[in-house]
Design an enzyme around this catalytic site. Structure first.
Site, PDB file in Angstrom:
ATOM      1  N   ARG A  53       0.871  -1.184   0.000  1.00 32.33           N
ATOM      2  CA  ARG A  53       0.000   0.000   0.000  1.00 32.33           C
ATOM      3  C   ARG A  53       0.905   1.230   0.000  1.00 32.33           C
ATOM      4  O   ARG A  53       2.119   1.126   0.034  1.00 32.33           O
ATOM      5  CB  ARG A  53      -1.022  -0.005   1.163  1.00 32.33           C
ATOM      6  N   ARG A  90      -7.523  -0.110  -6.554  1.00 31.88           N
ATOM      7  CA  ARG A  90      -7.689   0.994  -5.595  1.00 31.88           C
ATOM      8  C   ARG A  90      -7.829   2.291  -6.414  1.00 31.88           C
ATOM      9  O   ARG A  90      -6.971   2.601  -7.231  1.00 31.88           O
ATOM     10  CB  ARG A  90      -6.504   1.075  -4.625  1.00 31.88           C
ATOM     11  N   ASP A 247      -1.925  10.982  -2.004  1.00 32.82           N
ATOM     12  CA  ASP A 247      -2.209   9.949  -3.007  1.00 32.82           C
ATOM     13  C   ASP A 247      -2.573  10.542  -4.354  1.00 32.82           C
ATOM     14  O   ASP A 247      -2.529   9.863  -5.378  1.00 32.82           O
ATOM     15  CB  ASP A 247      -3.355   9.049  -2.535  1.00 32.82           C
TER      16      ASP A 247
HETATM   17  O1  MRU Z   1      -4.412   3.382   2.336  1.00 31.40           O
HETATM   18  P1  MRU Z   1      -2.920   3.536   2.243  1.00 31.40           P
HETATM   19  O2  MRU Z   1      -2.198   2.927   3.390  1.00 31.40           O
HETATM   20  O3  MRU Z   1      -2.402   3.074   0.913  1.00 31.40           O
HETATM   21  O4  MRU Z   1      -2.716   5.111   2.336  1.00 31.40           O
HETATM   22  C1  MRU Z   1      -1.419   5.627   2.260  1.00 31.40           C
HETATM   23  C2  MRU Z   1      -1.383   7.093   2.461  1.00 31.40           C
HETATM   24  O5  MRU Z   1      -2.381   7.719   2.715  1.00 31.40           O
HETATM   25  C3  MRU Z   1      -0.075   7.784   2.261  1.00 31.40           C
HETATM   26  O6  MRU Z   1       0.000   8.929   3.053  1.00 31.40           O
HETATM   27  C4  MRU Z   1       0.027   8.166   0.787  1.00 31.40           C
HETATM   28  O7  MRU Z   1      -0.030   7.038  -0.029  1.00 31.40           O
HETATM   29  C5  MRU Z   1       1.227   8.961   0.467  1.00 31.40           C
HETATM   30  S1  MRU Z   1       2.579   7.908   0.484  1.00 31.40           S
HETATM   31  C6  MRU Z   1       3.952   8.074   0.126  1.00 31.40           C
END
Ligand code: MRU
Length: 370
Positions: A53, A90, A247
């Protein structure tokens, strides 16, 4: 980054040259284990179930997923099916679509016999570039931390420089280094007395499990707090800066990050605490302007709200990883996984090309027309 003295990346090509190794993040921090992905289905499942993730790592896994698909069937139809399958895993992190498009556009003009090898090369290049971008983000962020630390009143300069972060935007979310945590690692290695407030980040607790794990392995002083503590700490002068990842970043600098980020930005704004967002270029979606209106927000299973995973502390099952129910039978849960922080609440965007104001002019100043 280091785990018990050994340097790891989060994803790698296995020695057979045709399967892909990853760290299984669903088992951390209690068990360090790895998995091997042999097929596109397995890559898609690893992204969907969050074995891997974090926006940049999802992108690299998608790229390798296309390679795995093309090794079995390199036809146009198989390429399109694999693209759609991986892209649907996702919806919020734009890095996934970006990486899939990059591999697809590289292999599409080639004869079928050459496609899998080309996908392998492109996925490896995306992974290597991600490491370089994250390290550069670390260098640019370090300068900001140095400036902020030096600007504190003389009486406070002997205290640790206190940074608050939300979710996990560390090396586990990327291939190495991380985005928001890269400046923290650089600062720690540069001898800055830094302390990190780690939001636990319900519902999946990426802060309590992954960020705390990473910081512990690197020896960075940190304290895990409940998600609602940040505002209180800011009101009492206990936070010198907030830094998070994103993201998806719109062209005007709205940032979409783990649910709860927006509330931290509001609290930071109310308390004049600098709020920085760290990102590689692969996170910018130039096609979007208004993040609240336009970014698709992933809704995950309500089970992540109504139950929680942890390690049994004592008794016959001590050490086992279990799920426990938190809510009464029959209570509904709702689980939006991300929220949008408008650009007006962002002090600056820390990218691999330098630091920009959170605005279209700021991003264009670094990237031109994208
Ligand atoms: O749901 P996740 O664990 O994939 O969410 C990750 C995040 O929100 C991070 O802050 C984001 O991907 C930025 S990462 C370098």
């Amino acid at each position: 980054m280091n785990i018990d003295g050994k340097a790891w990346r989060t994803i790698w090509l296995e020695p057979d040259g045709c399967s892909v190794g990853v760290i299984d993040q669903t088992q951390l921090p209690h068990r360090f284990s790895t998995r091997t992905l042999h097929s596109c289905d397995q890559a898609a499942e690893a992204i969907r179930t969050m074995v891997v993730r974090g926006a940049p790592l999802i992108g690299v896994t998608g790229a390798y997923g296309l390679m795995l698909a093309l090794q079995v069937d390199a036809s146009d139809r198989a390429l399109d099916l694999a693209f759609d399958q991986l892209n649907a895993t996702r919806p919020t992190a734009v890095n996934l679509r970006w990486a899939l498009e990059r591999v697809r556009d590289r292999v599409r003009p080639l004869p079928e016999a050459e496609r899998a090898a080309a996908a392998r090369q492109e996925a490896a290049a995306i992974a290597d570039e991600d490491v370089a971008m994250c390290e550069a983000i670390g260098d640019h962020g370090l300068k900001i931390f140095q400036e902020l630390a030096a600007a504190r009143p003389p009486g406070r300069r002997a205290e640790p420089f206190r940074v608050l972060t939300h979710c996990n935007a560390g090396w586990l979310a990327t291939v190495d280094w991380g985005t928001a945590l890269a400046p923290i690692y650089k600062a720690h290695r540069a001898g800055i007395n830094i302390h990190v407030w780690v939001d636990e980040t319900r519902p999946r607790n990426q802060g309590a499990s992954l960020t705390a794990y990473e910081l512990g392995r690197e020896g960075v002083p940190h304290t895990v707090i409940v998600d609602n503590a940040g505002g209180h700490l800011m009101q009492h002068g206990q936070v010198d800066a907030v830094i998070v990842g994103t993201d998806r970043t719109t062209r005007r600098g709205d940032v979409c990050n783990k649910i709860g980020t927006y509330l931290k930005a509001l609290a930071a704004h109310d308390n004049q605490v600098p709020f920085y967002v760290a990102l590689p270029a692969s996170t910018i979606d130039w096609s979007l302007e208004d993040g609240v209106a336009e970014i698709p927000i992933e809704a995950r299973s309500a089970d992540e709200v109504t139950a929680i995973q942890g390690r049994v502390i004592s008794g016959a099952s001590a050490g086992e990883l279990v799920q426990v129910q938190l809510t009464p039978d029959g209570s509904a849960g709702f689980n939006p996984a991300f929220d949008v922080t408008p650009a007006r609440l962002v002090s600056g965007l820390i990218t691999e090309r330098g630091v920009a104001p959170a605005s279209e002019a700021g991003l264009r100043g670094l990237y031109g027309n994208g």
